[in-house]
Design an enzyme around this catalytic site. Structure first.
Site, PDB file in Angstrom:
ATOM      1  N   ASP A 174       0.806  -1.227   0.000  1.00 19.21           N
ATOM      2  CA  ASP A 174       0.000   0.000   0.000  1.00 19.21           C
ATOM      3  C   ASP A 174       0.838   1.277   0.000  1.00 19.21           C
ATOM      4  O   ASP A 174       2.067   1.236   0.187  1.00 19.21           O
ATOM      5  CB  ASP A 174      -0.959  -0.014   1.199  1.00 19.21           C
ATOM      6  CG  ASP A 174      -0.316  -0.555   2.469  1.00 19.21           C
ATOM      7  OD1 ASP A 174       0.918  -0.527   2.571  1.00 19.21           O
ATOM      8  OD2 ASP A 174      -1.048  -1.019   3.349  1.00 19.21           O
TER       9      ASP A 174
ATOM     10  N   ASN B 131      -7.658  -2.888  14.293  1.00 15.22           N
ATOM     11  CA  ASN B 131      -9.040  -3.166  13.870  1.00 15.22           C
ATOM     12  C   ASN B 131      -9.115  -4.350  12.903  1.00 15.22           C
ATOM     13  O   ASN B 131     -10.155  -4.587  12.292  1.00 15.22           O
ATOM     14  CB  ASN B 131      -9.685  -1.914  13.250  1.00 15.22           C
ATOM     15  CG  ASN B 131      -9.008  -1.485  11.942  1.00 15.22           C
ATOM     16  OD1 ASN B 131      -8.080  -2.144  11.468  1.00 15.22           O
ATOM     17  ND2 ASN B 131      -9.458  -0.378  11.378  1.00 15.22           N
TER      18      ASN B 131
ATOM     19  N   HIS C   3      -7.349  -4.716  10.099  1.00 17.68           N
ATOM     20  CA  HIS C   3      -7.063  -4.490   8.669  1.00 17.68           C
ATOM     21  C   HIS C   3      -5.758  -5.165   8.274  1.00 17.68           C
ATOM     22  O   HIS C   3      -4.841  -5.303   9.074  1.00 17.68           O
ATOM     23  CB  HIS C   3      -7.082  -2.987   8.308  1.00 17.68           C
ATOM     24  CG  HIS C   3      -5.936  -2.171   8.797  1.00 17.68           C
ATOM     25  ND1 HIS C   3      -6.084  -0.893   9.288  1.00 17.68           N
ATOM     26  CD2 HIS C   3      -4.597  -2.409   8.846  1.00 17.68           C
ATOM     27  CE1 HIS C   3      -4.908  -0.415   9.618  1.00 17.68           C
ATOM     28  NE2 HIS C   3      -3.991  -1.313   9.361  1.00 17.68           N
TER      29      HIS C   3
ATOM     30  N   GLU D  44      -9.739  -2.121   5.029  1.00 15.41           N
ATOM     31  CA  GLU D  44     -10.353  -1.741   6.303  1.00 15.41           C
ATOM     32  C   GLU D  44     -11.639  -2.538   6.555  1.00 15.41           C
ATOM     33  O   GLU D  44     -12.278  -3.021   5.615  1.00 15.41           O
ATOM     34  CB  GLU D  44     -10.687  -0.251   6.272  1.00 15.41           C
ATOM     35  CG  GLU D  44      -9.466   0.673   6.215  1.00 15.41           C
ATOM     36  CD  GLU D  44      -8.819   0.896   7.583  1.00 15.41           C
ATOM     37  OE1 GLU D  44      -8.768  -0.053   8.402  1.00 15.41           O
ATOM     38  OE2 GLU D  44      -8.354   2.027   7.828  1.00 15.41           O
TER      39      GLU D  44
HETATM   40  C1  F6R Z   1       1.302  -1.300   6.029  1.00 14.23           C
HETATM   41  C2  F6R Z   1       0.137  -2.147   6.203  1.00 14.23           C
HETATM   42  C3  F6R Z   1      -0.703  -2.057   7.435  1.00 14.23           C
HETATM   43  C4  F6R Z   1       0.117  -2.254   8.703  1.00 14.23           C
HETATM   44  C5  F6R Z   1      -0.786  -2.142   9.928  1.00 14.23           C
HETATM   45  C6  F6R Z   1       0.014  -2.280  11.210  1.00 14.23           C
HETATM   46  O1  F6R Z   1       1.929  -1.567   4.792  1.00 14.23           O
HETATM   47  O2  F6R Z   1      -0.154  -2.898   5.340  1.00 14.23           O
HETATM   48  O3  F6R Z   1      -1.711  -3.030   7.365  1.00 14.23           O
HETATM   49  O4  F6R Z   1       0.719  -3.518   8.656  1.00 14.23           O
HETATM   50  O5  F6R Z   1      -1.423  -0.912   9.933  1.00 14.23           O
HETATM   51  O6  F6R Z   1       0.893  -1.215  11.323  1.00 14.23           O
HETATM   52  P1  F6R Z   1       2.014  -1.190  12.454  1.00 14.23           P
HETATM   53  O7  F6R Z   1       2.987  -2.249  12.102  1.00 14.23           O
HETATM   54  O8  F6R Z   1       2.637   0.188  12.335  1.00 14.23           O
HETATM   55  O9  F6R Z   1       1.336  -1.421  13.742  1.00 14.23           O
END
Ligand code: F6R
Length: 264
Positions: free
Chosen positions: A68, A137, A139, A144
């Site tokens: 992403d 959450n 995701h 999401e």
């Molecule tokens: C980022 C991504 C997100 C993160 C998630 C957790 O490329 O795909 O799904 O893996 O938001 O983020 P952290 O590791 O910062 O807690």
């Protein structure tokens, strides 16, 4: 099938994850690697960079596909995921620039960007190993929670909880982009193997749902239960709600830490 491996702490999680990646990088040529950003995989990238610096790893034949990017951020913006990837990983290894794929955050033609990204993954032959983090959450990528999930790469409105969680990387919450472009659930689920990393108690609830909850779009990570080959490496904090209760249930097997040595 989900295999859950409990790590002692963040460092241990990163080391265990790097062992698995090192094994795949050495054994699968070329390797199509799906990559995540965020705070969770920083330690993994550090381990891989160290292995490369020590002469133990070659990325000549590795192709990468990131999950992403924030909409509106250029690769030169320190908060962009492109910048993150170069800072933590790509600048330090011998990967070929043409083998790196990250969805752009700035573009003129949305549909073309989406089609091109999907096509690049197909042309490469699909993703061999997809690394994932997880949002509190549930995701994955920026897919999401909601009434439905998108199969293809798409533009998504970030949930307020995601914006709040990610504001720790920005000067203030208002600077966090409200939209992102993300690989959809289709390409993630088509990956031959998935490695999800989770660290910290903030992830405990989502992780418990991922392995034990009902498969549903309001917790996107639960869909991993129907993938044939998922490994989760979670530290003790992230797995405290489940580790003692799921010795072996239908869709999840708990491994002791030592089982990971098989990837060494
Ligand atoms: C980022 C991504 C997100 C993160 C998630 C957790 O490329 O795909 O799904 O893996 O938001 O983020 P952290 O590791 O910062 O807690």
């Amino acid at each position: 099938m989900i295999q859950l491996i409990i790590a002692n702490n963040y460092e241990d999680m990163s080391k265990k994850a790097s062992k698995l990646l090192i094994s795949r990088i050495k054994d699968t040529i070329p390797l199509n690697l799906g990559l995540a950003t965020g705070s969770t995989p920083v330690g993994l990238y550090k381990e891989l960079v160290t292995e490369y610096a020590n002469g133990n790893l070659d990325f000549e034949h590795t192709r990468t596909f990131n999950l992403d990017e924030y909409i509106g951020l250029s690769p030169y913006n320190p908060n962009s995921y492109s910048y993150y990837m170069w800072k933590h990983f790509f600048s330090h290894i011998n990967i070929r620039k043409e083998n790196i794929h990250i969805p752009p955050g700035i573009f003129a033609n949305e549909q073309k960007v989406i089609d091109d990204y999907e096509e690049a993954i197909v042309q490469a032959g699909g993703i061999d190993l997809q690394v994932l983090g997880i949002g509190a959450n549930g995701h994955i990528g920026f897919n999401e929670p909601g009434e439905s999930l998108s199969v293809s790469t798409h533009i998504v409105e970030l949930k307020s909880e995601t914006i709040k969680a990610n504001s720790r990387f920005f000067e203030n919450k208002d600077e966090v982009p409200k939209k992102a472009i993300t690989m959809g659930m289709g390409k993630i689920m088509e990956a031959k193997e998935i490695l999800l990393l989770a660290s910290g108690k903030e992830k405990a609830k989502a992780l418990a749902q991922t392995v034990k909850g009902i498969v549903e779009t309001h917790c996107p990570s639960t869909i991993l239960q129907i993938h044939p080959n998922v490994k989760i490496i979670a530290d003790k904090e992230a797995s405290f709600l489940i580790a003692d209760r799921i010795r072996a249930s239908n869709n999840c097997i708990l491994f002791s830490s030592d089982r990971m040595e098989q990837y060494g």
